[in-house]
Design a protein around this motif. Structure first.
Motif, PDB file in Angstrom:
ATOM      1  N   CYS A  22      41.930  43.583  35.696  1.00 48.76           N
ATOM      2  CA  CYS A  22      41.759  42.068  35.556  1.00 48.76           C
ATOM      3  C   CYS A  22      42.711  41.172  36.242  1.00 48.76           C
ATOM      4  O   CYS A  22      42.509  39.973  36.878  1.00 48.76           O
ATOM      5  N   CYS A  53      41.413  40.126  39.568  1.00 49.40           N
ATOM      6  CA  CYS A  53      40.134  39.391  39.419  1.00 49.40           C
ATOM      7  C   CYS A  53      40.205  37.970  39.541  1.00 49.40           C
ATOM      8  O   CYS A  53      41.067  37.400  38.867  1.00 49.40           O
ATOM      9  N   PHE A  77      38.402  35.704  38.082  1.00 50.06           N
ATOM     10  CA  PHE A  77      38.122  35.124  36.581  1.00 50.06           C
ATOM     11  C   PHE A  77      39.126  35.336  35.751  1.00 50.06           C
ATOM     12  O   PHE A  77      39.328  34.898  34.455  1.00 50.06           O
ATOM     13  N   PHE A  78      40.375  35.981  36.021  1.00 52.23           N
ATOM     14  CA  PHE A  78      41.391  36.337  35.156  1.00 52.23           C
ATOM     15  C   PHE A  78      42.445  34.888  35.146  1.00 52.23           C
ATOM     16  O   PHE A  78      42.811  34.440  36.181  1.00 52.23           O
ATOM     17  N   CYS A 134      39.944  36.031  30.186  1.00 47.76           N
ATOM     18  CA  CYS A 134      38.771  36.204  31.173  1.00 47.76           C
ATOM     19  C   CYS A 134      37.810  35.000  31.050  1.00 47.76           C
ATOM     20  O   CYS A 134      37.389  34.502  30.106  1.00 47.76           O
ATOM     21  N   ARG A 192      35.266  34.421  33.053  1.00 50.62           N
ATOM     22  CA  ARG A 192      33.913  34.675  33.778  1.00 50.62           C
ATOM     23  C   ARG A 192      32.691  34.062  33.184  1.00 50.62           C
ATOM     24  O   ARG A 192      31.958  33.371  33.947  1.00 50.62           O
ATOM     25  N   VAL A 227      41.908  39.511  27.374  1.00 49.71           N
ATOM     26  CA  VAL A 227      41.808  40.755  28.251  1.00 49.71           C
ATOM     27  C   VAL A 227      43.506  40.998  28.687  1.00 49.71           C
ATOM     28  O   VAL A 227      44.259  40.190  28.783  1.00 49.71           O
ATOM     29  N   TRP A 275      39.520  46.125  32.772  1.00 45.99           N
ATOM     30  CA  TRP A 275      38.673  45.658  33.891  1.00 45.99           C
ATOM     31  C   TRP A 275      37.101  45.652  33.257  1.00 45.99           C
ATOM     32  O   TRP A 275      37.215  46.238  32.308  1.00 45.99           O
ATOM     33  N   CYS A 276      36.434  45.150  33.992  1.00 51.85           N
ATOM     34  CA  CYS A 276      34.897  45.414  33.589  1.00 51.85           C
ATOM     35  C   CYS A 276      34.000  45.290  34.800  1.00 51.85           C
ATOM     36  O   CYS A 276      34.320  45.006  36.066  1.00 51.85           O
ATOM     37  N   GLU A 299      32.074  42.965  35.912  1.00 50.52           N
ATOM     38  CA  GLU A 299      31.877  41.946  36.576  1.00 50.52           C
ATOM     39  C   GLU A 299      32.988  41.398  37.526  1.00 50.52           C
ATOM     40  O   GLU A 299      33.100  40.410  38.101  1.00 50.52           O
ATOM     41  N   PHE A 300      33.776  42.523  37.711  1.00 45.22           N
ATOM     42  CA  PHE A 300      35.011  42.349  38.506  1.00 45.22           C
ATOM     43  C   PHE A 300      34.577  41.696  40.111  1.00 45.22           C
ATOM     44  O   PHE A 300      33.725  42.056  40.566  1.00 45.22           O
TER      45      PHE A 300
END
Ligand code: SF4
Length: 54
Positions: A3, A6, A8-9, A16, A18, A35, A40-41, A43-44
């Motif tokens: 994250c 990323c 979106f972080f 997050c 996103r 988060v 992580w997920c 959508e990274f």
């Protein structure tokens, strides 16, 4: 993939972003999910990059 790297972080709030914020059940205020920087997920997307569409 973390994250923390990323796009979106939100570092200052550890959120997050996103997707749009959503309210928890019974809650009248919407929130982005919290988060950890080492989460992580799938959508990274790396900072500075665009999401690749298959
Ligand atoms: S890796 Fe997933 S959970 Fe983490 S900030 Fe990016 S989109 Fe959000």
């Amino acid at each position: 993939m973390q994250c923390a790297k990323c796009k979106f972080f939100n570092d200052s709030q550890s959120e997050c972003r996103r997707y749009a914020p959503s309210p928890a059940e019974g809650d009248k205020q919407a929130h982005w999910p919290n988060v950890a920087s080492d989460d992580w997920c799938g959508e990274f997307v790396a900072e500075g990059e665009e999401r690749k569409v298959a």
